[in-house]
Motif scaffolding. Structure first.
Motif, PDB file in Angstrom:
ATOM      1  N   GLY A   1       0.798  -1.223   0.000  1.00  0.00           N
ATOM      2  CA  GLY A   1       0.000   0.000   0.000  1.00  0.00           C
ATOM      3  C   GLY A   1       0.830   1.271   0.000  1.00  0.00           C
ATOM      4  O   GLY A   1       0.293   2.369   0.070  1.00  0.00           O
ATOM      5  N   THR A   2       2.154   1.147  -0.112  1.00  0.00           N
ATOM      6  CA  THR A   2       3.000   2.348  -0.120  1.00  0.00           C
ATOM      7  C   THR A   2       3.211   2.832  -1.557  1.00  0.00           C
ATOM      8  O   THR A   2       3.043   2.068  -2.501  1.00  0.00           O
ATOM      9  N   SER A   3       3.575   4.100  -1.714  1.00  0.00           N
ATOM     10  CA  SER A   3       3.912   4.584  -3.050  1.00  0.00           C
ATOM     11  C   SER A   3       5.288   5.218  -3.065  1.00  0.00           C
ATOM     12  O   SER A   3       5.684   5.909  -2.120  1.00  0.00           O
ATOM     13  N   VAL A   4       5.987   4.979  -4.170  1.00  0.00           N
ATOM     14  CA  VAL A   4       7.282   5.610  -4.362  1.00  0.00           C
ATOM     15  C   VAL A   4       7.018   6.971  -4.993  1.00  0.00           C
ATOM     16  O   VAL A   4       6.527   7.055  -6.116  1.00  0.00           O
ATOM     17  N   VAL A   5       7.280   8.043  -4.256  1.00  0.00           N
ATOM     18  CA  VAL A   5       6.959   9.370  -4.787  1.00  0.00           C
ATOM     19  C   VAL A   5       8.129   9.977  -5.546  1.00  0.00           C
ATOM     20  O   VAL A   5       7.952  10.867  -6.365  1.00  0.00           O
ATOM     21  N   ALA A   6       9.343   9.491  -5.276  1.00  0.00           N
ATOM     22  CA  ALA A   6      10.497  10.028  -5.996  1.00  0.00           C
ATOM     23  C   ALA A   6      11.638   9.032  -5.930  1.00  0.00           C
ATOM     24  O   ALA A   6      11.706   8.218  -5.002  1.00  0.00           O
ATOM     25  N   ALA A   7      12.475   9.075  -6.940  1.00  0.00           N
ATOM     26  CA  ALA A   7      13.699   8.289  -6.899  1.00  0.00           C
ATOM     27  C   ALA A   7      14.848   9.259  -7.138  1.00  0.00           C
ATOM     28  O   ALA A   7      14.716  10.192  -7.935  1.00  0.00           O
ATOM     29  N   MET A   8      15.944   9.047  -6.416  1.00  0.00           N
ATOM     30  CA  MET A   8      17.097   9.925  -6.610  1.00  0.00           C
ATOM     31  C   MET A   8      18.251   9.105  -7.151  1.00  0.00           C
ATOM     32  O   MET A   8      18.572   8.041  -6.646  1.00  0.00           O
ATOM     33  N   ARG A   9      18.831   9.667  -8.233  1.00  0.00           N
ATOM     34  CA  ARG A   9      19.984   8.975  -8.815  1.00  0.00           C
ATOM     35  C   ARG A   9      21.031  10.025  -9.156  1.00  0.00           C
ATOM     36  O   ARG A   9      20.727  11.010  -9.822  1.00  0.00           O
ATOM     37  N   GLU A  10      22.253   9.798  -8.692  1.00  0.00           N
ATOM     38  CA  GLU A  10      23.374  10.710  -8.952  1.00  0.00           C
ATOM     39  C   GLU A  10      22.996  12.155  -8.682  1.00  0.00           C
ATOM     40  O   GLU A  10      23.280  13.063  -9.471  1.00  0.00           O
ATOM     41  N   GLY A  11      22.273  12.346  -7.569  1.00  0.00           N
ATOM     42  CA  GLY A  11      21.960  13.701  -7.147  1.00  0.00           C
ATOM     43  C   GLY A  11      20.773  14.308  -7.867  1.00  0.00           C
ATOM     44  O   GLY A  11      20.358  15.417  -7.566  1.00  0.00           O
ATOM     45  N   LYS A  12      20.208  13.564  -8.855  1.00  0.00           N
ATOM     46  CA  LYS A  12      19.052  14.120  -9.572  1.00  0.00           C
ATOM     47  C   LYS A  12      17.783  13.427  -9.099  1.00  0.00           C
ATOM     48  O   LYS A  12      17.785  12.244  -8.776  1.00  0.00           O
ATOM     49  N   VAL A  13      16.687  14.191  -9.082  1.00  0.00           N
ATOM     50  CA  VAL A  13      15.429  13.644  -8.605  1.00  0.00           C
ATOM     51  C   VAL A  13      14.583  13.212  -9.789  1.00  0.00           C
ATOM     52  O   VAL A  13      14.435  13.939 -10.766  1.00  0.00           O
TER      53      VAL A  13
END
Lengths: 160, 418
Positions: free
Chosen positions: A113-125
């Motif tokens: 029931g959770t959601s991934v609202v953002a992913a961060m890669r190499e300092g970028k969102v």
């Protein structure tokens, strides 16, 4: 935030910021791409307390950790009025079963029931990553959900 | 002064014949001696790495140990080592040029010219004065001034990296002083070459004019058309790239030498004109070659210096080392203070500059090879470089405790962790 860029002739470039507590923090990047994290000494602001060499992976992960800290704080602030809603950050570790798989493959929303609202890669969102987003080791996922849901999500990411 | 005997290098007349008839006993001897020398240098280099020292002083010592007046005379090496050590000088300067972009040189020059001039005045003078006192005349003075003036950018960069001082505030000050010194070399070497060739005062002035014009033109070309120069020598194939860069360097150096502008400076300017990714690749590919040929250069210089000539000039070498250590510290202190660096940082900047090395030996080597100066100069330069190259890095390590002890002031209260 003002970043001081100082060329080091023949060696590379130093980039640093001065924190509100008066410490200089930054990086020294050499010509061959070798990057080191530098932190100034307290008793002698001209000198460096440490100079820690970082690989590209380590630098990116460190950037994510620091960047995500702010993002999580911001989201927590926004959710303050919604009791029971929590924000947490999860690192896709090197040995994670989902390294190289699609975000949809984790079935996180269905199972917890959770959601991934953002992913961060190499300092970028990457805001609201789609189920087709390919996860890579070092990515940092910002996940919103209930406390139990988040615990379950953590188990999934680390163990499958 | 036995080195004088082997000064003039004549092309080996037998080399072609030897290639046709297989190895002659002579070349077997050369191989054995060359192999033994490289092997010993390898061991010395390992020792240097173990104790955190630049290998240059050990190479010089190795050269002194063998060779004329040393324990073993190496006579089979003459033919190879003469030209190899010349290539060593060219590669040293080419790599120095590759290290800097034209833009860095111009900004460095603009920011540090005042400190750079102070550096020349304070550090050229002691060497020149001692040379005059020893009766080596104006030519000797000009050579010794150059020897005591130029810090070893190789040793300094290594010390700063090893001690984790690249992020320090005084480090850019030190580096831009080195940039200034290296640019000064580009003007100084052609003048030196002309003077050593026995040119008149007018001839010297002409050399200054030519070299200033050439340096300016190359800087402008490098700033405007650096990518073109880089594109000409660039290649995806390692082998092709190596041959093109090396060929270009030797060609430019040869032409420069023919024009009396010093071969080394030609290579240096070519290095500056090559920029960007090409420069990085060239550095990586040429580094092993530079290490090899530069090592030969240092050894040959040591070989040609009779150890027996050192004790008489040792006192002067120690005196010069002491005086120029102080003048370098003063230079670094003053330059760092202008950039708002604290007392400890100023001391670190000054001490970092003490080490002299490769370029002092290049200057002395040019002078000795021309035969225009006395052999004692080689001995003095060797002893002087040995002293500063060993003492400099050690001083850089102990400067902080020493400064702490000198100041004897309590450290400022620790602020709350931030």
């Amino acid at each position: 935030m003002k970043v001081d860029k100082t060329p080091l002739p023949g060696i590379g470039m130093r980039k640093d910021i001065v924190t509100s507590s008066g410490r200089r923090i930054g990086t020294v990047t050499q010509r061959d791409g070798e990057t080191a994290l530098i932190i100034s000494r307290q008793d002698d602001p001209d000198a460096c307390l440490v100079s820690i060499p970082l690989t590209a992976d380590e630098a990116a992960t460190l950037g994510n950790l620091l960047g995500a800290h702010q993002l999580v704080a911001q989201l927590t602030e926004e959710h303050r009025d919604l009791p029971g809603v929590n924000t947490r950050q999860f690192l896709v570790a090197g040995g994670s079963p989902f390294d190289g798989y699609r975000l949809g493959d984790t079935l996180m929303r269905t199972r917890t029931g959770t959601s991934v609202v953002a992913a961060m890669r190499e300092g970028k969102v990457e805001p609201s990553p789609s189920p087709d987003f390919i996860l890579l080791a070092g990515d940092l996922l910002i996940v919103v959900g209930t406390a139990e849901g988040l615990d379950a999500a953590a188990d999934i990411l680390s163990g499958g | 002064m036995s080195w004088e005997r082997r000064r003039a290098w004549t092309p080996p007349p037998t080399s072609l014949a030897a290639a046709e008839t297989g190895l002659e006993p002579d070349s077997a001897l050369t191989l054995i001696e060359l192999g033994a020398v490289f092997f010993c240098l390898g061991i010395l280099g390992r020792l240097a790495g173990r104790i955190g020292l630049s290998p240059i002083p050990l190479y010089l010592l190795g050269g002194l140990f063998f060779g004329h007046g040393g324990l073993i005379e190496l006579d089979g090496l003459d033919q190879f080592s003469e030209i190899a050590s010349e290539i060593g000088v060219i590669l040293l300067l080419l790599m120095l040029g590759l290290e800097y972009t034209a833009k860095e040189l111009v900004t460095g020059l603009r920011q540090s010219w005042l400190a750079g001039v102070l550096d020349i005045v304070l550090n050229f003078t002691p060497g020149a004065v001692v040379a005059l006192l020893l009766g080596w005349g104006p030519v000797g003075a000009m050579v010794m001034g150059g020897v005591t003036y130029i810090s070893s950018s190789g040793i300094v960069a290594k010390v700063l990296t090893d001690l984790g001082r690249l992020g320090n505030r005084e480090t850019p000050v030190v580096l831009s002083l080195l940039v200034f010194e290296d640019l000064a070399m580009a003007v100084y070497l052609p003048i030196l070459t002309t003077v050593l060739a026995g040119a008149s005062f007018v001839g010297g002035l002409q050399a200054v004019g030519i070299s200033l014009v050439v340096v300016t033109v190359v800087l402008i070309i490098a700033l405007r058309f650096g990518t073109v120069v880089s594109a000409v020598v660039d290649s995806k194939d390692r082998e092709v790239f190596l041959l093109t860069v090396l060929g270009a360097a030797l060609l430019v150096a040869g032409v420069a030498a023919a024009m009396q502008v010093s071969a080394a400076v030609g290579a240096f300017l070519l290095g500056i004109a090559i920029s960007g990714a090409t420069a990085t690749t060239a550095t990586r590919i040429l580094e092993p070659l530079r290490d090899l040929f530069a090592a030969i250069f240092f050894v040959v210089f040591g070989l040609n210096t009779d150890p027996a000539t050192i004790p008489p000039v040792l006192g002067f070498a120690v005196l010069l080392a002491l005086i120029t250590a102080i003048t370098k510290i003063a230079t670094g202190w003053w330059a760092a203070r202008r950039h708002g660096v604290g007392r400890l940082g100023r001391a670190r900047a000054g001490v970092a500059l003490i080490a002299r090395g490769e370029f002092s030996i290049v200057i002395a080597g040019l002078a000795v090879a021309s035969g225009a100066v006395t052999g004692e100069l080689a001995a003095l330069a060797t002893a002087y470089v040995l002293l500063t190259a060993v003492f400099g890095p050690v001083a850089a390590r102990v400067v902080e405790p020493v400064m702490g002890w000198l100041q004897r002031t309590p450290r400022p209260q620790r602020l709350p962790a931030g």
